[in-house]
Scaffold this active site. Structure first.
Site, PDB file in Angstrom:
ATOM      1  N   SER A 128      -0.476  -8.132  -5.994  1.00  0.00           N
ATOM      2  CA  SER A 128      -1.336  -7.280  -6.412  1.00  0.00           C
ATOM      3  C   SER A 128      -0.724  -6.569  -7.772  1.00  0.00           C
ATOM      4  CB  SER A 128      -1.655  -6.197  -5.329  1.00  0.00           C
ATOM      5  OG  SER A 128      -2.331  -4.885  -5.810  1.00  0.00           O
ATOM      6  N   TYR A 153       0.272   0.310   0.109  1.00  0.00           N
ATOM      7  CA  TYR A 153      -0.530  -1.146   0.047  1.00  0.00           C
ATOM      8  C   TYR A 153       0.673  -1.949  -1.086  1.00  0.00           C
ATOM      9  CZ  TYR A 153      -3.556  -4.758  -2.068  1.00  0.00           C
ATOM     10  OH  TYR A 153      -3.761  -5.839  -2.397  1.00  0.00           O
TER      11      TYR A 153
END
Length: 317
Positions: A128, A153
């Site tokens: 990501s 995350y």
């Protein structure tokens, strides 16, 4: 060739599995159909996008279940793995941190172990843009430091990169990580801003706009993400490779909203709010490395991507 696609009922997973099936490959789709958002949408993706293909087989499994994953590997050993299963969402990580450790760390470890013992020809996995945090200059480059995440995350996705690097070094199978930048498009997750904006504008309801609208993102259409995955699929590195996967264009949030208004045919009611914890002001990718390695570049304009998304949204909802 037997390809595993984890997270196959997810947004990017379903589109990726469909593209691999269209290329004539056998695909085993793995997904736990979690209730992070409505499982009916996931089931509809599988039924509509994937099940019409003869080469597809679906397995409702959780990547954190090592015994079940190992049993599947014994009956259907993979030659290639595209690992897209993850607990996604920055904001959810603020309230449900254990879900990220279980899915993104433990689940990825189980996938790495399977790749190790099967000696797969290539593992392609999703990372990501969140891993860059707030330290790197724009545009983000894979050579930038990525060791100061500002949400859990991001920390788990950076951990995936380090785990993959260690496993490929120790056990001699190739892996490629792709840092996705703000994916959108048909069948997208309902918790993402683009979906929330579309639903609210269509209903004439107000939408929350954080940091007073002063935010920019590298919005990347899902077909371009899939194209990037396919561009590396048949190009395993000698050991471990990492690329950004985005358009390379920072789009102001208010421009995104205006584009959506135009295609929906209704003005948005904007509720301006401060920046949320864990969010970043701007992200966009330097895509030179992927282009040099594979020749791939994203081609879908924001206007065209939003038009396709709104058409799907109207037909589905």
């Amino acid at each position: 060739m037997t390809v595993w696609v984890t997270g196959a009922a997810g947004f990017v997973g379903a589109h990726t599995a469909a593209a691999l099936l269209a290329a004539g490959l056998r695909v085993h789709g793995i997904d736990n159909l979690s209730d992070f958002y409505d499982p009916a949408l996931k089931e509809d993706r599988v039924r509509t996008i994937l099940e019409p293909h003869e080469g597809f087989r679906f397995h409702q499994l959780d990547c954190t279940d090592a015994a079940a994953m190992n049993a599947l590997a014994e009956s259907h050993p993979p030659t290639h793995v595209v690992h897209l299963a993850a607990q996604a969402g920055v904001r959810h990580s603020l309230t449900h941190p254990r879900a990220y450790i279980d899915s993104n760390i433990v689940g990825f470890l189980n996938v790495l172990e399977i790749c190790r013992h099967a000696q797969v020809a290539h593992l392609v996995y999703a990372s990501s843009s969140s891993v860059y945090g707030t330290d790197a200059a724009q545009p983000f480059r894979t050579s930038d430091r990525a060791d100061r995440p500002i949400n859990l995350y991001a920390a788990t996705k950076r951990s995936n990169e380090l785990m993959a690097h260690a496993y490929t070094h120790l056990y001699a199978f190739p892996a490629t990580g792709l840092r996705f930048f703000t994916v959108y498009g048909p069948w997208g997750r309902p918790d993402m801003a683009i979906a929330k904006f579309t639903k609210a504008i269509a209903a004439g309801a107000p939408i929350d706009v954080y940091n007073g609208g002063d935010m920019r993102r590298d919005f990347t259409y899902v077909d371009d993400i899939v194209g990037g995955v396919l561009s590396v699929f048949d190009r395993p590195p000698a050991q471990h490779a990492m690329y950004n996967l985005g358009c390379g264009v920072p789009v102001p949030l208010l421009e995104l909203i205006a584009t959506r208004e135009r295609h929906i045919g209704r003005k948005a009611q904007l509720n301006f709010l401060p920046m949320q914890p864990g969010d970043v002001h701007e992200t966009y990718a330097c895509v030179d490395e992927l282009r040099e390695a594979t020749g791939y570049v994203a081609t879908t304009s924001l206007d065209e991507g939003i038009r396709r998304y709104v058409e799907w949204f109207k037909s589905y909802y």
